[in-house]
Design a protein around this motif. Structure first.
Motif, mmCIF file in Angstrom:
data_model
loop_
_atom_site.group_PDB
_atom_site.id
_atom_site.type_symbol
_atom_site.label_atom_id
_atom_site.label_comp_id
_atom_site.label_asym_id
_atom_site.label_seq_id
_atom_site.Cartn_x
_atom_site.Cartn_y
_atom_site.Cartn_z
ATOM 1 N N ARG B 217 1.111 -1.213 0.015
ATOM 2 C CA ARG B 217 -0.117 0.118 -0.008
ATOM 3 C C ARG B 217 0.880 1.083 -0.112
ATOM 4 N N HIS B 218 1.895 0.996 0.597
ATOM 5 C CA HIS B 218 2.714 2.331 0.896
ATOM 6 C C HIS B 218 3.280 2.693 -0.573
ATOM 7 N N LEU B 219 3.350 1.670 -1.517
ATOM 8 C CA LEU B 219 3.919 1.936 -2.889
ATOM 9 C C LEU B 219 2.765 2.498 -3.883
ATOM 10 N N THR B 220 1.725 2.527 -3.440
ATOM 11 C CA THR B 220 0.723 3.182 -4.257
ATOM 12 C C THR B 220 0.260 4.572 -3.947
ATOM 13 N N ARG B 221 -1.076 4.776 -4.402
ATOM 14 C CA ARG B 221 -1.525 6.096 -4.353
ATOM 15 C C ARG B 221 -2.790 6.344 -3.615
ATOM 16 N N THR B 222 -2.718 7.321 -2.898
ATOM 17 C CA THR B 222 -4.072 7.629 -2.177
ATOM 18 C C THR B 222 -4.952 8.659 -3.177
ATOM 19 N N GLN B 223 -6.197 8.185 -3.234
ATOM 20 C CA GLN B 223 -7.047 8.822 -3.893
ATOM 21 C C GLN B 223 -7.509 10.065 -3.057
ATOM 22 N N LEU B 224 -7.624 11.414 -3.491
ATOM 23 C CA LEU B 224 -7.884 12.631 -2.689
ATOM 24 C C LEU B 224 -9.056 13.253 -3.394
ATOM 25 N N LEU B 225 -10.025 13.724 -2.640
ATOM 26 C CA LEU B 225 -10.993 14.811 -3.276
ATOM 27 C C LEU B 225 -10.906 16.107 -2.470
ATOM 28 N N ILE B 226 -10.765 17.214 -2.831
ATOM 29 C CA ILE B 226 -10.780 18.422 -1.779
ATOM 30 C C ILE B 226 -11.733 19.492 -2.593
ATOM 31 N N GLU B 227 -12.097 20.524 -1.533
ATOM 32 C CA GLU B 227 -12.816 21.706 -1.776
ATOM 33 C C GLU B 227 -12.181 22.576 -1.076
ATOM 34 N N THR B 228 -11.713 23.806 -1.645
ATOM 35 C CA THR B 228 -10.921 24.678 -1.192
ATOM 36 C C THR B 228 -11.427 26.233 -1.403
ATOM 37 N N LYS B 229 -11.241 27.075 -0.539
ATOM 38 C CA LYS B 229 -11.901 28.277 -0.664
ATOM 39 C C LYS B 229 -11.511 29.098 -1.919
ATOM 40 N N HIS B 266 0.795 21.801 0.755
ATOM 41 C CA HIS B 266 0.491 22.784 -0.281
ATOM 42 C C HIS B 266 -0.787 23.137 -0.424
ATOM 43 N N VAL B 267 -1.561 22.361 -0.297
ATOM 44 C CA VAL B 267 -3.088 22.410 -0.417
ATOM 45 C C VAL B 267 -3.779 23.160 0.542
ATOM 46 N N SER B 268 -3.187 23.160 1.711
ATOM 47 C CA SER B 268 -3.832 23.579 2.819
ATOM 48 C C SER B 268 -3.510 25.278 2.813
ATOM 49 N N GLN B 269 -2.831 25.630 2.148
ATOM 50 C CA GLN B 269 -2.414 27.205 2.085
ATOM 51 C C GLN B 269 -3.762 27.825 1.306
ATOM 52 N N PHE B 270 -4.868 26.910 0.679
ATOM 53 C CA PHE B 270 -5.741 27.573 -0.121
ATOM 54 C C PHE B 270 -7.135 27.342 0.562
ATOM 55 N N GLY B 271 -7.032 27.118 1.932
ATOM 56 C CA GLY B 271 -8.194 26.948 2.837
ATOM 57 C C GLY B 271 -9.293 25.672 2.448
ATOM 58 N N VAL B 272 -8.681 24.509 3.173
ATOM 59 C CA VAL B 272 -9.344 23.361 2.557
ATOM 60 C C VAL B 272 -11.072 23.467 3.326
#
Lengths: 533, 305
Positions: B217-229, B266-272
Motif C-alpha cells: 500500500r505504501h507503494l501506491t497512491r491515495t485518492q483525494l477529493l478536496i474543496e478549497t476556498k 501545499h493544498v492547505s494554503q488555499f483553505g480546505v
C-alpha cells in the motif's frame, strides 16, 4: 415454428465439417481403400471361373454364412465374390464410423458443455443435432459415391456400373442407419460413453441376429439392418429395395432423435442414471486401483470380443479340409508339410491375425495414460505422493496382464470351438503354446506405446500405425507376395509359426529384450519430462 | 522457517519464456497471495512447484527439498487444488475424495464427512454431472481433509457461490490458526486482502511486487477529493501528483503515498473546506500494475525481499 429451431444449421454444419475434416477423410479413404483393393486382388488370385467355383464350394457352409452372410454361390463371379465376402464386413465398419462421428457431436459435445455455448448463441434449439446429421448424411453419400464409382473404375468385367453404385449405396445406407441409431441413443443416454456403448451394442446385435437368421431362416434377416446389406445382392440381382428401406429407417430415426431432443432438457437423458457409492471401495485406494477402475469395463468387453473372435475362427475348423481341397489361393499360401493336416497348417495364419487383434486392447490400456495426461487428470495424482514410475508402472502392469489375458482368451476360444466341431479335436497345449509365442511380439507393441508415452508423448498415436502395418504385412503379405523383409519390420514377423515351424526361442527372447528396453526407456523418459496437455 | 523458496526460476516452452527469473518465498505459518493477470504464469509456477513441469533454470525448494527430484516425498506434506478441476466422469465425488486423501497417506474420515456436509456436496453423484463449482468442492474437500503442512491453491474459488466462498475462507483461517502455510493464487482480490499476510504479483512471467499488504500500500497512491476556498494553484506541477480532474464537488487527484505530506501542506494554503480520501485498495495496486506498460513495470523497491 419448426424452422426457427433450425436457424444456422448450415453454418454449424460447415463448422462441424471443418472440425472433422481430417477424421472424416481418413475414414473415407480407409474404407474405400479396403473396398477397392480386395476385388483387384481377387482378379489376380482367381484366373478363371473354375477356380472361383472351387472357392464358392468351400464357402458353402453355415459358419461362413454366419460370418459374411449369404452370397450368390451358383454364379460366383468376381463381383458376386466381392459382395459376398466384403460387403457385410465393410458395412459393419461404416456403421462404426457413423456411431463414433455422430456420438461425438451429439452427446459428446453436450457432455463437455460445448452445446450449451452453441445454444446460447442465436442458433436454433435443434440446429446442432441437425448440423451433425447433415454432415454424416453428406459423409454417407460421399462414401456411397466414391465406393460405387471406384469399384466401377476398376474395370472388372463382372462389376458393372449399376452393381457398383448399389454396393456403394449399401455402405452409405448402413452408415446412415447407424447415424440415426447413435443420434437416438444420444438423446436416451446421459453420457457419450453410454451413447457409443449402446449404439455399438445395436450394431453387434444386428450382426449376430442376422448371423443366426441367415443360417436358420433367411427371411427373418429382414429384421436386422445389417441383413439388408446382403439382401441388395449387388452384382447379381441388384435389388434396390433394401437401400430404400435404409433411407426410410434413417429418416425415421433422425425424426425420432429430433423429437426426443425437443422434449428434453439439455444435459439430461431418458435412461435413468443410478447414484453411485459415496465412499471409495478398498480396491480404489491407489494409482493402480484407479487405473484398473478406469479400464475395467472396456477390458471386460474386449475379453468377450476376443473369446468370440477365437471361437468364430475355431467354428470353421470342421470344414477346413474340404475347404482347402478346392482352394488354390490357400494352397498357394500353405506349402504342404509332412505329418501335419492342412487344418493344422492353417492354424499359424489364424493365430497371427488373432494375436494382432489381441494387441489392440493392451495398447489401448497403455495409451490411456497419455489420454489421462491430456485431460489434466494426472496432475491430481502427481500432485500427491505418487511417483512417475509408480504411475506409469501401474498402467504398464495392467497392459501386460491385459496382453496375456487377451491372447489366452483367443486361444481358448479357438480351441474350444474347434474341439466341438472337429471329429478329432486339436491339442490344447499346442494351440495355447503357439498363441502364447506371440506374446513377446505384443509386448514389443506395448513397449513402443510406453516408449512413446514417456519420450515422445505427442507421437503416441504412432503405435497404431505400426500395429496396422503389422496387420497389413502379415495378413495380406502372404496373399500378395510382399518381399519377406516387409514382415521382418514387424515384431509379429519374427515369431516361429508353430506347429508348421519348429518353436524357436531365441527370437522370442530377443523380442522380450526389445520390449523390456523400450519399456525401460519409456519409464525413464516419463520421469524426466513435463506433464502437459 | 522457509516452507517454499523459489530462486530465479525460468521455464521455457520451446522459444517462449513462460517464467523469467521468478523469486518467491513462503514462510511457515504464512498465507501468501499470488496474483496476476491471465497468462502471467501463475499456474505454470504452481505446476513447477509440484514437479509436474520441470524448471528450465533456477532453484525450487519446498521444505528444503528439490521440487522435482523429491516430488513424492514433498507431496506427502502438500495439498493441492488445481484451477481447472478435471475429474473422472464415471467415478463419484465421494470415491474421488477418498482416493485423493488415500494417495497422500492420511485418513481423516470424520473431517471428510464434516467437510462434505459443510460444502453441501452430494458424494454419490458421478463426477460427469458436477458443475465447475462442485468439482472444485471435491478438490477442496480432499485438500482440507488431508493433514498437510503446505497448501497450494490455484484459483480455488472461481466457481464457488458466495456462501461456499465464505466456508472456504473459514477453512483457510483454520489452517492459519494451526500454523499451516498456504500459497493462494486468486483473482478475487477482496479474498486475498482478507486472508493473506503477504502478496506476490506476477506479470509476464516475472514477480513485480512482493510484500505485506501494508508494504505494498505504501507503494501506491491515495485518492483525494478536496474543496478549497481559493482555487488551488500549481497542483499538477507538484511531485507525486497524478490524474488531476476538476469535478463538481472539487478537485480529484491521486498522490503517491510518500508525497502525501508535501501535497497536503501545499493544498492547505488555499483553505480546505472538504477533504475525502480513499485508501489504496489491492485492486488499485493490481490495476496499476496490470495496465502499466513494460517500461513502467518495475516501480520502486519490492517490499518483501
Amino acid at each position: 415454428m419448426a424452422l426457427k429451431h433450425l436457424t444456422k444449421t448450415g453454418q454449424l454444419s460447415r463448422f462441424i465439417l471443418r472440425l472433422d475434416r481430417v477424421k472424416v477423410s481418413l475414414w473415407l479413404i480407409g474404407i474405400t481403400f479396403f473396398t477397392l483393393i480386395v476385388p483387384a486382388a481377387f482378379e489376380g488370385l482367381y484366373e478363371n471361373q473354375q477356380e472361383r467355383d472351387a472357392m464358392a464350394e468351400t464357402m458353402a457352409n453355415p459358419a461362413m454364412t454366419a460370418m459374411v452372410g449369404p452370397g450368390n454361390l451358383e454364379n460366383y463371379t468376381t463381383g458376386a465374390m466381392t459382395t459376398h465376402q466384403m460387403l457385410l464386413m465393410t458395412a459393419l465398419v461404416a456403421g462404426l464410423m457413423s456411431i463414433l462421428l455422430v456420438s461425438r457431436h451429439t452427446r459428446g459435445d453436450e457432455e463437455d458443455g460445448r452445446i450449451e455455448l452453441i445454444r446460447s448463441l442465436p442458433a436454433g434449439r435443434l440446429s446442432y443435432l441437425n448440423a451433425a446429421l447433415v454432415v454424416i448424411t453428406g459423409t454417407s453419400v460421399v462414401l456411397a459415391l466414391i465406393n460405387g464409382f471406384g469399384l466401377y473404375a476398376l474395370g472388372i468385367e463382372t462389376m458393372d456400373l449399376a452393381g457398383s453404385l448399389l454396393y456403394g449405396a449399401g455402405l452409405g445406407g448402413t452408415a446412415l442407419v447407424f447415424a440415426g441409431v447413435a443420434a437416438v441413443f444420444a438423446q436416451l443416454s446421459e453420457s457419450s460413453r453410454g451413447t457409443i456403448g449402446l449404439s455399438i451394442g445395436v450394431l453387434l446385435f444386428s450382426y449376430l441376429f442376422r448371423a443366426v437368421t441367415d443360417i436358420s431362416n433367411e427371411s427373418l434377416s429382414w429384421l436386422s439392418p445389417l441383413g439388408w446389406v446382403t439382401k441388395t445382392e449387388a452384382y447379381t440381382n441388384n435389388n434396390w429395395g433394401p437401400i430404400f428401406l435404409m433411407v426410410v429407417a434413417a429418416a425415421i430415426l433422425f425424426i425420432l432423435a429430433n423429437y426426443l431432443q425437443s422434449i428434453r432438457d439439455l444435459e439430461s437423458g431418458f435412461l435413468p442414471s443410478k447414484p453411485g457409492r459415496s465412499t471409495a471401495s478398498s480396491f480404489l485406494q491407489g494409482p493402480l486401483g484407479l487405473a484398473w477402475r478406469l479400464q475395467r469395463t472396456g477390458a471386460f468387453f474386449w475379453a468377450i470380443g476376443m473369446f468370440v473372435l477365437g471361437a468364430s475362427y475355431g467354428s470353421v475348423m470342421g470344414d477346413m479340409e474340404s475347404f482347402f481341397e478346392g482352394n488354390e489361393m490357400l494352397q498357394q499360401m500353405l506349402q504342404p508339410v509332412e505329418g501335419l493336416t492342412l487344418t493344422e497348417q492353417f492354424i499359424p495364419m489364424l493365430l497371427i491375425v488373432m494375436s494382432i487383434m489381441a494387441t489392440v486392447p493392451p495398447v489401448i490400456a497403455m495409451n490411456k495414460l497419455r489420454g489421462e495426461e491430456k485431460k489434466e487428470r494426472l496432475d491430481h495424482l502427481l500432485g500427491r505422493a505418487v511417483s512417475r514410475t509408480q504411475l506409469m508402472g501401474g498402467y504398464l502392469l495392467l497392459a501386460v496382464l491385459n496382453a496375456f489375458i487377451m491372447i489366452s482368451l483367443t486361444a481358448i476360444g479357438l480351441w474350444s470351438a474347434a474341439d466341438a466341431v472337429m471329429e478329432e479335436g486339436l491339442s490344447f497345449s499346442m494351440i495355447y503354446g503357439a498363441a502364447l509365442a506371440y506374446l513377446p511380439a505384443t509386448l514389443v507393441m506395448v513397449g513402443l506405446a510406453v516408449f512413446l508415452a514417456g519420450v515422445l508423448p505427442k507421437l503416441t498415436p504412432f503405435v497404431w500405425a505400426y500395429v496396422l502395418y503389422s496387420f497389413f504385412v502379415v495378413y495380406l503379405g502372404n496373399l500378395m507376395q510382399f518381399p519377406e523383409w516387409t514382415a521382418k519390420i514387424s515384431p509379429f514377423g519374427h515369431v516361429a509359426q508353430v506347429p508348421v515351424e519348429e518353436a524357436a526361442f531365441l527370437p522370442l527372447f530377443l523380442l522380450c529384450v526389445v520390449a523390456a528396453a523400450l519399456m525401460a526407456l519409456g519409464l525413464i523418459g516419463f520421469r524426466k519430462r513435463d506433464i502437459s496437455a | 522457517m522457509s516452507m517454499l523458496k523459489v530462486t530465479n526460476l525460468t521455464k521455457k516452452f520451446g522459444d517462449f519464456k513462460a517464467l523469467d527469473g521468478v523469486n518467491l518465498e513462503v514462510n511457515e505459518g504464512e498465507i501468501m497471495g499470488f496474483i496476476g493477470p491471465n497468462g502471467a504464469g501463475k499456474s505454470t509456477t504452481i505446476k513447477v512447484l509440484l514437479g509436474i513441469l520441470k524448471a528450465t533454470d533456477g532453484e525450487v525448494q519446498i521444505f528444503g527439498k528439490d521440487a522435482w527430484d523429491d516430488a513424492v516425498e514433498i507431496h506427502k506434506r502438500v495439498a493441492y487444488v488445481p484451477g481447472d478441476v478435471n475429474l473422472w466422469p464415471n467415478l463419484t465425488g465421494g470415491e474421488v475424495i477418498d482416493l485423493f486423501v488415500k494417495l497422500r497417506g492420511t485418513n481423516h474420515k470424520s473431517r471428510r464427512d464434516e467437510l462434505i456436509e459443510k460444502f453441501s456436496l452430494d458424494p454419490k453423484k458421478k463426477c460427469r454431472t458436477y458443475s465447475k463449482g462442485n468439482r472444485q468442492k471435491v478438490a477442496l474437500i480432499a485438500a482440507f481433509s488431508s493433514d498437510a503442512d503446505l497448501y497450494i491453491l490455484d484459483e480455488p474459488t472461481s466457481g464457488l457461490d458466495p456462501l461456499m466462498e465464505n466456508i472456504f475462507q473459514e477453512c483457510v483461517k483454520d489452517l492459519k490458526k494451526q500454523g499451516k502455510s498456504v500459497l493462494l493464487s486468486s483473482h478475487i482480490l477482496s479474498e486475498v486482502e482478507k486472508l493473506c499476510d503477504k502478496v506476490a504479483i506476477i506479470r509476464k512471467g516475472t514477480i513485480i511486487e512482493t510484500g505485506t499488504l501494508a508494504e505494498l500500500r505504501h507503494l501506491t497512491r491515495t485518492q483525494l477529493l478536496i474543496e478549497t476556498k481559493k482555487p488551488v494553484k500549481n497542483l499538477a506541477e507538484l511531485k507525486g501528483v497524478h490524474d488531476v480532474e476538476v469535478k463538481e464537488q472539487g478537485l480529484s487527484f491521486q498522490v503517491d503515498t510518500e508525497e502525501l505530506d508535501n501535497v497536503l501542506r501545499h493544498v492547505s494554503q488555499f483553505g480546505v473546506l472538504k477533504l475525502e480520501s480513499a485508501p489504496p485498495t489491492l485492486e488499485d495496486l493490481f490495476m496499476r500494475h496490470y495496465e502499466s506498460g513494460d517500461n513502467e513495470a518495475t516501480p520502486g523497491a519490492g517490499g518483501g525481499n
